[in-house]
Scaffold this motif. Structure first.
Motif, PDB file in Angstrom:
ATOM      1  N   SER A  31       0.842  -1.191   0.000  1.00 58.30           N
ATOM      2  CA  SER A  31       0.000   0.000   0.000  1.00 58.30           C
ATOM      3  C   SER A  31       0.882   1.247   0.000  1.00 58.30           C
ATOM      4  O   SER A  31       1.890   1.310   0.717  1.00 58.30           O
ATOM      5  N   ARG A  32       0.478   2.241  -0.774  1.00 57.23           N
ATOM      6  CA  ARG A  32       1.315   3.421  -0.941  1.00 57.23           C
ATOM      7  C   ARG A  32       0.921   4.516   0.046  1.00 57.23           C
ATOM      8  O   ARG A  32      -0.256   4.751   0.294  1.00 57.23           O
ATOM      9  N   PRO A  33       1.903   5.197   0.616  1.00 56.71           N
ATOM     10  CA  PRO A  33       1.593   6.302   1.524  1.00 56.71           C
ATOM     11  C   PRO A  33       0.805   7.389   0.804  1.00 56.71           C
ATOM     12  O   PRO A  33       1.043   7.676  -0.371  1.00 56.71           O
ATOM     13  N   SER A  34      -0.154   7.978   1.498  1.00 59.84           N
ATOM     14  CA  SER A  34      -0.968   9.042   0.913  1.00 59.84           C
ATOM     15  C   SER A  34      -1.333  10.043   1.996  1.00 59.84           C
ATOM     16  O   SER A  34      -1.859   9.668   3.050  1.00 59.84           O
ATOM     17  N   ALA A  35      -1.071  11.310   1.715  1.00 60.30           N
ATOM     18  CA  ALA A  35      -1.427  12.365   2.662  1.00 60.30           C
ATOM     19  C   ALA A  35      -2.932  12.544   2.766  1.00 60.30           C
ATOM     20  O   ALA A  35      -3.430  13.163   3.713  1.00 60.30           O
ATOM     21  N   LEU A  36      -3.677  11.991   1.808  1.00 55.10           N
ATOM     22  CA  LEU A  36      -5.134  12.139   1.782  1.00 55.10           C
ATOM     23  C   LEU A  36      -5.840  10.824   2.120  1.00 55.10           C
ATOM     24  O   LEU A  36      -7.028  10.681   1.850  1.00 55.10           O
ATOM     25  N   ALA A  37      -5.122   9.899   2.728  1.00 52.81           N
ATOM     26  CA  ALA A  37      -5.711   8.591   2.999  1.00 52.81           C
ATOM     27  C   ALA A  37      -6.921   8.677   3.915  1.00 52.81           C
ATOM     28  O   ALA A  37      -7.858   7.887   3.798  1.00 52.81           O
ATOM     29  N   ASP A  38      -6.946   9.656   4.835  1.00 51.52           N
ATOM     30  CA  ASP A  38      -8.085   9.764   5.745  1.00 51.52           C
ATOM     31  C   ASP A  38      -9.309  10.373   5.072  1.00 51.52           C
ATOM     32  O   ASP A  38     -10.396  10.408   5.672  1.00 51.52           O
ATOM     33  N   GLN A  39      -9.154  10.836   3.820  1.00 47.86           N
ATOM     34  CA  GLN A  39     -10.293  11.351   3.056  1.00 47.86           C
ATOM     35  C   GLN A  39     -10.778  10.359   2.006  1.00 47.86           C
ATOM     36  O   GLN A  39     -11.779  10.591   1.344  1.00 47.86           O
ATOM     37  N   ALA A  40     -10.056   9.248   1.847  1.00 48.15           N
ATOM     38  CA  ALA A  40     -10.455   8.186   0.928  1.00 48.15           C
ATOM     39  C   ALA A  40     -11.418   7.242   1.658  1.00 48.15           C
ATOM     40  O   ALA A  40     -11.540   7.275   2.882  1.00 48.15           O
ATOM     41  N   PRO A  41     -12.139   6.397   0.922  1.00 47.78           N
ATOM     42  CA  PRO A  41     -13.108   5.504   1.568  1.00 47.78           C
ATOM     43  C   PRO A  41     -12.484   4.644   2.665  1.00 47.78           C
ATOM     44  O   PRO A  41     -11.450   4.011   2.477  1.00 47.78           O
ATOM     45  N   LEU A  42     -13.164   4.630   3.810  1.00 40.76           N
ATOM     46  CA  LEU A  42     -12.810   3.783   4.939  1.00 40.76           C
ATOM     47  C   LEU A  42     -13.995   2.888   5.256  1.00 40.76           C
ATOM     48  O   LEU A  42     -15.142   3.333   5.235  1.00 40.76           O
ATOM     49  N   THR A  43     -13.735   1.627   5.555  1.00 42.85           N
ATOM     50  CA  THR A  43     -14.806   0.642   5.645  1.00 42.85           C
ATOM     51  C   THR A  43     -15.062   0.109   7.045  1.00 42.85           C
ATOM     52  O   THR A  43     -16.160  -0.366   7.339  1.00 42.85           O
ATOM     53  N   ASP A  44     -14.058   0.149   7.934  1.00 43.79           N
ATOM     54  CA  ASP A  44     -14.249  -0.393   9.276  1.00 43.79           C
ATOM     55  C   ASP A  44     -13.243   0.253  10.211  1.00 43.79           C
ATOM     56  O   ASP A  44     -12.186   0.745   9.770  1.00 43.79           O
ATOM     57  N   ALA A  45     -13.558   0.255  11.512  1.00 40.84           N
ATOM     58  CA  ALA A  45     -12.677   0.879  12.499  1.00 40.84           C
ATOM     59  C   ALA A  45     -12.895   0.232  13.857  1.00 40.84           C
ATOM     60  O   ALA A  45     -13.963  -0.303  14.149  1.00 40.84           O
ATOM     61  N   GLN A  46     -11.849   0.295  14.687  1.00 40.51           N
ATOM     62  CA  GLN A  46     -11.943  -0.202  16.060  1.00 40.51           C
ATOM     63  C   GLN A  46     -11.052   0.653  16.941  1.00 40.51           C
ATOM     64  O   GLN A  46      -9.938   1.018  16.562  1.00 40.51           O
ATOM     65  N   THR A  47     -11.544   0.958  18.144  1.00 39.43           N
ATOM     66  CA  THR A  47     -10.774   1.722  19.102  1.00 39.43           C
ATOM     67  C   THR A  47      -9.931   0.774  19.951  1.00 39.43           C
ATOM     68  O   THR A  47     -10.427  -0.232  20.471  1.00 39.43           O
ATOM     69  N   LEU A  48      -8.643   1.097  20.079  1.00 38.38           N
ATOM     70  CA  LEU A  48      -7.723   0.367  20.954  1.00 38.38           C
ATOM     71  C   LEU A  48      -7.197   1.358  21.983  1.00 38.38           C
ATOM     72  O   LEU A  48      -6.282   2.126  21.694  1.00 38.38           O
ATOM     73  N   GLY A  49      -7.793   1.388  23.166  1.00 37.46           N
ATOM     74  CA  GLY A  49      -7.396   2.376  24.149  1.00 37.46           C
ATOM     75  C   GLY A  49      -7.708   3.769  23.638  1.00 37.46           C
ATOM     76  O   GLY A  49      -8.856   4.090  23.346  1.00 37.46           O
ATOM     77  N   THR A  50      -6.676   4.587  23.492  1.00 39.76           N
ATOM     78  CA  THR A  50      -6.870   5.945  22.966  1.00 39.76           C
ATOM     79  C   THR A  50      -6.574   6.028  21.470  1.00 39.76           C
ATOM     80  O   THR A  50      -6.570   7.113  20.903  1.00 39.76           O
ATOM     81  N   GLN A  51      -6.312   4.895  20.834  1.00 44.66           N
ATOM     82  CA  GLN A  51      -5.979   4.869  19.411  1.00 44.66           C
ATOM     83  C   GLN A  51      -7.133   4.302  18.599  1.00 44.66           C
ATOM     84  O   GLN A  51      -7.796   3.359  19.017  1.00 44.66           O
ATOM     85  N   LEU A  52      -7.360   4.895  17.439  1.00 40.43           N
ATOM     86  CA  LEU A  52      -8.368   4.398  16.510  1.00 40.43           C
ATOM     87  C   LEU A  52      -7.671   3.764  15.320  1.00 40.43           C
ATOM     88  O   LEU A  52      -6.808   4.386  14.689  1.00 40.43           O
ATOM     89  N   VAL A  53      -8.023   2.503  15.012  1.00 45.11           N
ATOM     90  CA  VAL A  53      -7.479   1.805  13.853  1.00 45.11           C
ATOM     91  C   VAL A  53      -8.561   1.741  12.789  1.00 45.11           C
ATOM     92  O   VAL A  53      -9.686   1.306  13.056  1.00 45.11           O
ATOM     93  N   MET A  54      -8.230   2.163  11.551  1.00 48.55           N
ATOM     94  CA  MET A  54      -9.195   2.221  10.455  1.00 48.55           C
ATOM     95  C   MET A  54      -8.634   1.516   9.227  1.00 48.55           C
ATOM     96  O   MET A  54      -7.431   1.592   8.971  1.00 48.55           O
ATOM     97  N   VAL A  55      -9.503   0.853   8.456  1.00 47.09           N
ATOM     98  CA  VAL A  55      -9.082   0.202   7.216  1.00 47.09           C
ATOM     99  C   VAL A  55      -9.952   0.692   6.074  1.00 47.09           C
ATOM    100  O   VAL A  55     -11.095   1.112   6.270  1.00 47.09           O
ATOM    101  N   GLY A  56      -9.399   0.608   4.844  1.00 42.74           N
ATOM    102  CA  GLY A  56     -10.162   1.085   3.696  1.00 42.74           C
ATOM    103  C   GLY A  56      -9.543   0.721   2.370  1.00 42.74           C
ATOM    104  O   GLY A  56      -8.903  -0.329   2.230  1.00 42.74           O
TER     105      GLY A  56
END
Length: 372
Positions: A31-56
């Motif tokens: 997967s290629r680094p992208s400065a706009l990755a958080d604006q691209a489609p995201l499909t699922d997420a889970q909170t781990l403590g104070t961290q949020l993990v997202m996939v897309g």
């Protein structure tokens, strides 16, 4: 991959929309680094403590810390990821198109590939060949047994089907993942695929004993504390195992609508979210279900129970549904009509929304005030 319908990933799969032809290099290209990755489609997420993990899309796995800083994890594939689950703070699994299963043992910072669609085809082929051989031997010993003849015909059809599917490459889309602990977990996917591991994904087994002769898509899997396992998917079908997946009861059609997400609330109540405003509730561990009335009829794809016990569900067209008791709901419409695939508490004060427009952070005070 950017060819899927942005209206909702779950709708794309469950309604049988076309899936782009597999490209083997997506499994071999990081997967290629992208400065706009958080604006691209995201499909699922889970909170781990104070961290949020997202996939897309495009193999993006994003980590958001308590200060709002977003980093992009190292991911070995460049394709659409559909679901993520961490059974503990360190170990997590993500699944996606082309049958990919990824594992992280460092809270999502880096990922390795455990399985892909080519491996799944091999597992399915081994099972189908073994089943044909077993039934051929049984039929030869009892040639007048019509049930054996019918079972052999079905097994031969399954073998041909597996061979045909394998010829098109690693096209085995996986749609959900759930792990009971760091060792045992399940993944489900399109065309009735269900896989099981007992050793943290080092090896996987193809599960063939779930009642799904039509090979309907399996969109969601969830395990309960008492060992029950639920699978829901296309055509409103739900399957229940009371012994941790060793045996499955005959599937039940609870709705005409496809079902996308399974949730369990703190009081034990189970919810199934689905197409067209379908929301089903069970108070007895999935034995009986009732339909809950909603103020709007939109597809529902994800949600979460908040710390105060209230419930937020995310859906089509930027709609959120809010309930204080898990029974009666109010609708909230965001300024954007982009579909929402998940809602997760970031803190006692903020809600993270993910969907076709990426990540949005919503103050809970504003959200709740508008629903008074």
């Amino acid at each position: 991959m950017k060819t899927f319908s942005l209206s909702a990933l779950a709708l794309l799969i469950a309604m049988g929309s076309a899936i782009a032809a597999p490209q083997t290099d997506r499994l071999e290209r990081a997967s290629r680094p992208s400065a706009l990755a958080d604006q691209a489609p995201l499909t699922d997420a889970q909170t781990l403590g104070t961290q949020l993990v997202m996939v897309g899309e495009s193999g993006h796995i994003l980590l958001r810390d308590a200060d709002g800083v977003i980093s992009q994890a190292q991911v070995p594939v460049d394709l659409l990821l559909t679901a993520v689950h961490f059974p503990d703070p360190s170990n997590g699994w993500a699944v996606g198109h082309d049958g990919v299963i990824l594992h992280s043992n460092d809270a999502g910072k880096s990922w390795s590939k455990q399985l892909d669609g080519n491996d799944i085809s091999t597992l399915m082929l081994t099972w189908a060949e073994s089943e044909v051989a077993r039934l051929e031997a049984a039929s030869a010993a009892a040639p007048d047994d019509e049930a054996l003849v019918a079972a052999l015909d079905n097994a031969l059809f399954a073998l041909d089907d597996v061979k045909a599917g394998s010829a098109s490459g690693p096209s085995r889309p996986l749609l959900d993942v759930w792990f009971r602990n760091a060792d045992e977990g399940w993944v489900v996917g399109a065309y009735g695929i269900i896989l099981h591991t007992r050793n943290g994904g080092k090896t996987w087994a193809y599960v063939s004993n779930l009642d799904n002769p039509e090979r309907l898509h399996l969109n969601a899997v969830l395990g309960l504390a008492d060992g029950r396992l639920l699978v829901a998917g296309e055509g409103g079908r739900v399957s229940l195992s009371t012994d941790n997946g060793q045996h499955w009861q005959p599937s039940r059609q609870l709705s005409q609508a496809s079902l996308y997400k399974l949730l369990q609330l703190k009081d034990g109540q189970l919810l199934i979210l689905g197409f067209g405003g379908t929301l089903l509730s069970s108070q007895d561990q999935g034995l009986n279900w009732k339909t809950l009335a909603l103020p709007v009829r939109v597809g529902l794809y994800g949600g979460e129970q908040l710390a105060d016990g209230s419930l937020v569900l995310a859906g089509q067209g930027g709609v959120l549904l809010f309930s204080r008791d898990g029974q009666k709901f109010k609708a909230w419409q965001g300024t954007s009509k982009a579909s929402l695939l998940g809602a997760t508490a970031l803190s006692p004060d903020h809600l993270a929304l993910i969907g076709s427009n990426g990540l949005q952070v919503l103050p809970l005070s504003t959200f709740k005030e508008q629903l008074q």
